[in-house]
Motif scaffolding. Structure first.
Motif, PDB file in Angstrom:
ATOM      1  N   UNK A 137       0.831  -1.205   0.000  1.00 59.54           N
ATOM      2  CA  UNK A 137       0.000   0.000   0.000  1.00 59.54           C
ATOM      3  C   UNK A 137       0.866   1.257   0.000  1.00 59.54           C
ATOM      4  N   UNK A 138       1.931   1.240   0.817  1.00 61.15           N
ATOM      5  CA  UNK A 138       2.848   2.382   0.842  1.00 61.15           C
ATOM      6  C   UNK A 138       3.564   2.520  -0.498  1.00 61.15           C
ATOM      7  N   UNK A 139       3.840   1.401  -1.144  1.00 62.90           N
ATOM      8  CA  UNK A 139       4.454   1.466  -2.475  1.00 62.90           C
ATOM      9  C   UNK A 139       3.537   2.169  -3.462  1.00 62.90           C
ATOM     10  N   UNK A 140       2.226   1.970  -3.305  1.00 71.20           N
ATOM     11  CA  UNK A 140       1.268   2.636  -4.180  1.00 71.20           C
ATOM     12  C   UNK A 140       1.266   4.144  -3.954  1.00 71.20           C
ATOM     13  N   UNK A 141       1.362   4.538  -2.663  1.00 68.00           N
ATOM     14  CA  UNK A 141       1.284   5.960  -2.326  1.00 68.00           C
ATOM     15  C   UNK A 141       2.602   6.678  -2.569  1.00 68.00           C
ATOM     16  N   UNK A 142       3.722   6.045  -2.204  1.00 64.74           N
ATOM     17  CA  UNK A 142       5.033   6.707  -2.264  1.00 64.74           C
ATOM     18  C   UNK A 142       5.903   6.153  -3.383  1.00 64.74           C
ATOM     19  N   UNK A 143       6.027   4.821  -3.440  1.00 65.51           N
ATOM     20  CA  UNK A 143       6.948   4.214  -4.398  1.00 65.51           C
ATOM     21  C   UNK A 143       6.580   4.478  -5.843  1.00 65.51           C
ATOM     22  N   UNK A 144       5.279   4.359  -6.166  1.00 64.78           N
ATOM     23  CA  UNK A 144       4.841   4.570  -7.546  1.00 64.78           C
ATOM     24  C   UNK A 144       5.127   5.993  -8.029  1.00 64.78           C
ATOM     25  N   UNK A 145       4.674   7.031  -7.332  1.00 62.62           N
ATOM     26  CA  UNK A 145       4.986   8.381  -7.812  1.00 62.62           C
ATOM     27  C   UNK A 145       6.472   8.718  -7.723  1.00 62.62           C
ATOM     28  N   UNK A 146       7.166   8.207  -6.680  1.00 68.71           N
ATOM     29  CA  UNK A 146       8.606   8.484  -6.559  1.00 68.71           C
ATOM     30  C   UNK A 146       9.374   7.844  -7.705  1.00 68.71           C
ATOM     31  N   UNK A 237      -1.557  12.307 -20.318  1.00 65.74           N
ATOM     32  CA  UNK A 237      -0.827  13.292 -21.117  1.00 65.74           C
ATOM     33  C   UNK A 237      -1.443  13.492 -22.499  1.00 65.74           C
ATOM     34  N   UNK A 238      -1.960  12.432 -23.100  1.00 60.63           N
ATOM     35  CA  UNK A 238      -2.451  12.540 -24.472  1.00 60.63           C
ATOM     36  C   UNK A 238      -3.940  12.884 -24.567  1.00 60.63           C
ATOM     37  N   UNK A 239      -4.745  12.377 -23.635  1.00 57.00           N
ATOM     38  CA  UNK A 239      -6.193  12.626 -23.709  1.00 57.00           C
ATOM     39  C   UNK A 239      -6.652  13.684 -22.717  1.00 57.00           C
ATOM     40  N   UNK A 240      -6.172  13.583 -21.489  1.00 61.47           N
ATOM     41  CA  UNK A 240      -6.573  14.572 -20.496  1.00 61.47           C
ATOM     42  C   UNK A 240      -5.844  15.892 -20.707  1.00 61.47           C
ATOM     43  N   UNK A 241      -4.662  15.833 -21.325  1.00 58.79           N
ATOM     44  CA  UNK A 241      -3.927  17.052 -21.634  1.00 58.79           C
ATOM     45  C   UNK A 241      -3.048  17.569 -20.506  1.00 58.79           C
ATOM     46  N   UNK A 242      -2.729  16.711 -19.521  1.00 58.25           N
ATOM     47  CA  UNK A 242      -1.858  17.138 -18.435  1.00 58.25           C
ATOM     48  C   UNK A 242      -0.400  17.090 -18.862  1.00 58.25           C
ATOM     49  N   UNK A 243       0.464  17.955 -18.313  1.00 59.93           N
ATOM     50  CA  UNK A 243       1.899  17.835 -18.576  1.00 59.93           C
ATOM     51  C   UNK A 243       2.452  16.601 -17.892  1.00 59.93           C
ATOM     52  N   UNK A 244       3.542  16.070 -18.416  1.00 54.99           N
ATOM     53  CA  UNK A 244       4.107  14.836 -17.846  1.00 54.99           C
ATOM     54  C   UNK A 244       4.499  15.021 -16.386  1.00 54.99           C
ATOM     55  N   UNK A 245       4.868  16.238 -16.004  1.00 54.57           N
ATOM     56  CA  UNK A 245       5.250  16.487 -14.621  1.00 54.57           C
ATOM     57  C   UNK A 245       4.105  16.332 -13.635  1.00 54.57           C
ATOM     58  N   UNK A 246       2.870  16.380 -14.128  1.00 57.65           N
ATOM     59  CA  UNK A 246       1.714  16.229 -13.241  1.00 57.65           C
ATOM     60  C   UNK A 246       1.341  14.769 -13.021  1.00 57.65           C
ATOM     61  N   UNK A 247       1.894  13.865 -13.822  1.00 58.78           N
ATOM     62  CA  UNK A 247       1.516  12.454 -13.724  1.00 58.78           C
ATOM     63  C   UNK A 247       1.840  11.860 -12.349  1.00 58.78           C
ATOM     64  N   UNK A 248       3.055  12.085 -11.780  1.00 57.64           N
ATOM     65  CA  UNK A 248       3.317  11.512 -10.452  1.00 57.64           C
ATOM     66  C   UNK A 248       2.316  11.957  -9.401  1.00 57.64           C
ATOM     67  N   UNK A 249       1.881  13.213  -9.466  1.00 55.36           N
ATOM     68  CA  UNK A 249       0.909  13.697  -8.495  1.00 55.36           C
ATOM     69  C   UNK A 249      -0.422  12.975  -8.609  1.00 55.36           C
ATOM     70  N   UNK A 250      -0.870  12.719  -9.837  1.00 54.67           N
ATOM     71  CA  UNK A 250      -2.131  12.003 -10.033  1.00 54.67           C
ATOM     72  C   UNK A 250      -1.989  10.549  -9.568  1.00 54.67           C
ATOM     73  N   UNK A 251      -0.827   9.953  -9.834  1.00 56.91           N
ATOM     74  CA  UNK A 251      -0.598   8.584  -9.374  1.00 56.91           C
ATOM     75  C   UNK A 251      -0.563   8.517  -7.849  1.00 56.91           C
ATOM     76  N   UNK A 252       0.004   9.548  -7.221  1.00 62.99           N
ATOM     77  CA  UNK A 252      -0.009   9.596  -5.759  1.00 62.99           C
ATOM     78  C   UNK A 252      -1.435   9.713  -5.238  1.00 62.99           C
ATOM     79  N   UNK A 253      -2.250  10.483  -5.943  1.00 66.42           N
ATOM     80  CA  UNK A 253      -3.657  10.617  -5.556  1.00 66.42           C
ATOM     81  C   UNK A 253      -4.366   9.270  -5.674  1.00 66.42           C
ATOM     82  N   UNK A 254      -4.054   8.525  -6.715  1.00 64.21           N
ATOM     83  CA  UNK A 254      -4.576   7.167  -6.857  1.00 64.21           C
ATOM     84  C   UNK A 254      -4.169   6.323  -5.655  1.00 64.21           C
ATOM     85  N   UNK A 255      -2.904   6.494  -5.218  1.00 65.30           N
ATOM     86  CA  UNK A 255      -2.424   5.755  -4.062  1.00 65.30           C
ATOM     87  C   UNK A 255      -3.160   6.118  -2.788  1.00 65.30           C
TER      88      UNK A 255
END
Length: 398
Positions: A137-146, A237-255
């Protein structure tokens, strides 16, 4: 709680980070290796294939191996596969390292659970297992975005080096905290002639048709989640139109959603397993449909991803509790096969998503595939409810 239990959780965190982080690194991997994004997505499926095979095989093979030595061996191989993966310029070699690494990771999970249970008194076993599984679970919250941040700024190979380093640190912890010759938990076959009856009992339990229905639910639910999760980075990045730098933040939110979901699911699964499954799967179907229709709307897409993590992980305790209930007399092999069922879903999900993308359907189509899989999963739950009142044929066996 013995320090060794937390060390095992740390090791699961390191290995779980590797399992998850590719979802945020597919564009970088595809570009560097000269393959398509669907081909890069097969690296996720390859990892799942290794775990699928490793779980039941190593559950039996390592039954009487010294626990500490086994854990150290698995961690060493896992670390070396990531060193090899970080050094290779070849896609096929990287694919092979993912299979081998996942194979020993599955073995680590099996032995780690046995070891954690053996190190604590009976009244604290549930807490010990919550610490061990909490590593993922911690890997989902921290490891994935990190891992995604490291891969985006230093290259995906740096993320592999980081996992290898964490695995090496976990080896030191295992060596220092887990005593040699860790005793087997109650019920484990002894070398003095009890092995054959135990294996026979395990196989008898596996003959329960309702158990295989539970495995089908596990595989379908996992595939539904992974169809979308595996391609979140390019979708954002391609459909939602977010910059690649925002992807880790969204993945952390998923976590974060995953942590909330598994906490709530853990509180309801024992008392209402089928209700938890029905609500959770219905949530996955609804949110996948939302992504299929409104992936181009950032607020809606990000909110749906957060909730998808919540509903998806809320199912985990119920999926596991169902198998434990059906295989209470001899849960070792049944639990390993359920672990393999998770990885059937992890394998099939990215593969189906890749087929859709290669066919030109676009990333929002992944939501429709996930919704369809969820509907089939709901039907298996309904069938299980219908069979619940029937006597269990396995329970009448001697």
């Amino acid at each position: 709680m013995p320090p060794a239990v937390y060390i095992i959780g740390l090791a699961i965190f390191a290995q779980g980070t590797s399992e998850l982080m590719l979802a945020g690194l597919l564009p970088e991997l595809a570009t560097d290796l000269g393959v398509s994004i669907p081909q890069a997505g097969l690296l996720i499926s390859a990892f799942a294939v290794g775990m699928l095979v490793g779980a039941p095989v190593l559950a039996v093979v390592t039954l009487h191996w010294p626990r500490r030595n086994t854990l150290l061996g698995f961690l060493a191989v896992f670390a070396l596969t990531h060193v090899a993966g970080a050094l290779t310029p070849n896609y096929e070699v990287l694919l092979a390292t993912r299979v081998v690494g996942a194979f020993v990771y599955a073995g680590f999970w099996t032995v780690a659970a046995v070891t954690a249970l053996a190190l604590v008194p009976a009244g604290r076993r549930a807490k010990a297992m919550s610490v061990v599984t909490g590593g993922l679970t911690v890997a989902t919250i921290i490891g994935l975005p990190a891992g995604t941040v490291i891969g985006q700024h230093l290259g995906w190979r740096a993320a592999f080096w980081a996992v290898a380093l964490m695995s090496a640190l976990a080896m030191i912890g295992v060596l220092r905290t887990i005593p040699p010759g860790t005793p087997s938990p109650p019920g484990t076959p002894s070398p003095a002639g009890e092995r054959a009856p135990r294996l026979r009992t395990e196989l008898q339990v596996m003959a329960n048709a309702r158990l295989w229905l539970a495995y089908a639910t596990t595989a379908l639910v996992t595939a539904a989640i992974l169809v979308v999760f595996s391609y979140l980075a390019p979708l954002l990045t391609e459909d939602t139109g977010l910059p690649s730098g925002a992807v880790p933040g969204v993945l952390a939110l998923y976590g974060v959603g995953s942590l909330v979901g598994i906490t709530l699911g853990g509180r309801t699964a024992d008392a209402a397993p089928f209700g938890t499954l029905a609500i959770g799967i219905a949530g996955v179907v609804a949110l996948s449909t939302v992504l299929a229709l409104w992936a181009a709307q950032p607020v809606i897409a990000i909110s749906a991803i957060f909730l998808l993590g919540g509903f998806g992980f809320a199912l985990n305790p119920a999926l596991n509790a169902r198998v434990f209930t059906l295989a209470e007399r001899a849960p070792t092999l049944a639990t390993a096969v359920n672990f393999a069922a998770f990885n059937v879903g992890i394998t099939v999900g990215p593969w189906l998503g890749g087929l859709a993308i290669d066919a030109g359907a676009g990333y929002p189509a992944l939501g429709w595939i996930a919704a369809a899989l969820g509907v089939v999963a709901l039907s298996t739950v309904a069938l299980a409810v219908g069979l619940r009142s029937r006597p269990d044929p396995v329970s009448t066996w001697s």
